[in-house]
Scaffold this motif. Structure first.
Motif, short mmCIF file in Angstrom:
data_model
loop_
_atom_site.label_atom_id
_atom_site.label_comp_id
_atom_site.label_asym_id
_atom_site.label_seq_id
_atom_site.Cartn_x
_atom_site.Cartn_y
_atom_site.Cartn_z
N LYS A 1 0.83 -1.20 0.00
CA LYS A 1 0.00 0.00 0.00
C LYS A 1 0.87 1.25 0.00
O LYS A 1 0.56 2.22 -0.67
N VAL A 2 1.97 1.22 0.75
CA VAL A 2 2.87 2.36 0.77
C VAL A 2 3.42 2.63 -0.63
O VAL A 2 3.48 3.77 -1.08
N GLN A 3 3.80 1.58 -1.32
CA GLN A 3 4.31 1.73 -2.68
C GLN A 3 3.23 2.31 -3.60
O GLN A 3 3.49 3.22 -4.39
N GLY A 4 2.00 1.79 -3.49
CA GLY A 4 0.90 2.31 -4.29
C GLY A 4 0.58 3.76 -3.96
O GLY A 4 0.32 4.57 -4.85
N LEU A 5 0.59 4.09 -2.67
CA LEU A 5 0.35 5.48 -2.25
C LEU A 5 1.43 6.41 -2.80
O LEU A 5 1.13 7.54 -3.18
N GLY A 6 2.66 5.92 -2.85
CA GLY A 6 3.74 6.75 -3.40
C GLY A 6 3.47 7.14 -4.84
O GLY A 6 3.61 8.31 -5.21
N GLY A 7 3.06 6.18 -5.63
CA GLY A 7 2.72 6.47 -7.03
C GLY A 7 1.51 7.37 -7.14
O GLY A 7 1.49 8.33 -7.92
N HIS A 8 0.48 7.08 -6.33
CA HIS A 8 -0.76 7.85 -6.35
C HIS A 8 -0.49 9.31 -5.96
O HIS A 8 -0.97 10.24 -6.60
N MET A 9 0.30 9.49 -4.90
CA MET A 9 0.61 10.85 -4.43
C MET A 9 1.46 11.61 -5.45
O MET A 9 1.24 12.80 -5.68
N LEU B 1 1.83 11.52 5.90
CA LEU B 1 1.98 10.52 4.83
C LEU B 1 3.24 10.71 3.99
O LEU B 1 3.77 9.73 3.46
N PHE B 2 3.74 11.94 3.89
CA PHE B 2 4.97 12.12 3.11
C PHE B 2 6.12 11.36 3.77
O PHE B 2 6.87 10.67 3.11
N GLU B 3 6.23 11.48 5.09
CA GLU B 3 7.28 10.77 5.83
C GLU B 3 7.05 9.27 5.78
O GLU B 3 7.99 8.48 5.57
N ILE B 4 5.80 8.86 5.92
CA ILE B 4 5.48 7.43 5.91
C ILE B 4 5.75 6.82 4.54
O ILE B 4 6.41 5.80 4.41
N VAL B 5 5.25 7.46 3.51
CA VAL B 5 5.33 6.90 2.16
C VAL B 5 6.74 7.04 1.57
O VAL B 5 7.26 6.09 1.00
N PHE B 6 7.33 8.21 1.71
CA PHE B 6 8.62 8.43 1.08
C PHE B 6 9.79 8.22 2.04
O PHE B 6 10.94 8.27 1.63
N GLY B 7 9.46 7.95 3.31
CA GLY B 7 10.50 7.71 4.30
C GLY B 7 10.57 6.26 4.74
O GLY B 7 11.37 5.91 5.60
N GLY B 8 9.71 5.42 4.18
CA GLY B 8 9.78 3.99 4.45
C GLY B 8 9.20 3.53 5.76
O GLY B 8 9.59 2.49 6.28
N ALA B 9 8.25 4.25 6.34
CA ALA B 9 7.64 3.85 7.61
C ALA B 9 6.29 3.19 7.36
O ALA B 9 5.26 3.64 7.85
N ALA B 10 6.29 2.09 6.64
CA ALA B 10 5.05 1.43 6.20
C ALA B 10 4.17 1.00 7.36
O ALA B 10 2.96 0.88 7.21
#
Length: 173
Positions: free
Chosen positions: A39-47, A111-120
């Motif tokens: 989901k984190v990977q998908g959110l990264g693309g979506h964002m 979410l920026f820290e979670i998604v792009f910082g690897g805190a899934a």
């Protein structure tokens, strides 16, 4: 035939693809996905796509306001013509609403820290009111996209007025 500015044409089709991709990714793929690395990977693309859409929306609006373009298309029905005009401005409003509600959700929940910082493991289960707004706007935008496609088909195949040529590349006579 008077056509739209080539930059508007390119932005129209690029943004159409990106918006459809973002809507499908958000409502079909991400909505039912459990929290985790996928989901984190998908959110990264979506964002990333959402932010790009926001930037392109600004470029498109500035270009639209500063270039000549064809007169509004006519269906021969005053009510439908008014709906067509308002529909185009509604796209700007709804797309801006999607971007802003997405940014509010991202900033409000880290979410920026979670998604792009690897805190899934830290994706919140409840993303708050911005998530609710994002969902409502998404539904409205899907409806508007379908209406827009139906109108293009109506113009092209029933009225046979060549409307789609105006939003394609070629001489801007």
């Amino acid at each position: 035939m008077l056509r739209y500015h080539p930059l508007l044409v390119a932005l129209h089709w690029l943004m159409a693809l990106m918006i459809i991709l973002a809507l499908v990714a958000g409502s079909v793929l991400l909505a039912g996905m459990p929290n985790g690395p996928e989901k984190v990977q998908g959110l990264g693309g979506h964002m990333t796509i959402g932010i790009a859409i926001g930037a392109l929306l600004l470029v498109r609006l500035l270009t639209r306001l500063n270039t000549t373009h064809p007169p509004d298309a006519s269906t021969g029905n005053a009510l439908l013509d008014r709906v067509g005009r308002w529909t185009h401005w509604a796209f700007y409003i709804l797309v801006a609403g999607m971007v802003l509600s997405g940014l509010a959700m991202a900033f409000g929940n880290g979410l920026f820290e979670i998604v792009f910082g690897g805190a899934a493991d830290r994706i919140p289960d409840n993303l708050g009111p911005a998530r609710a707004a994002h969902g409502v706007i998404s539904t409205l935008l899907i409806g508007l996209v379908l209406l827009h496609i139906a109108a293009a088909v109506y113009h092209q195949f029933l009225l046979k007025d060549g409307l789609l040529r105006r939003m394609w590349f070629g001489r801007r006579s």
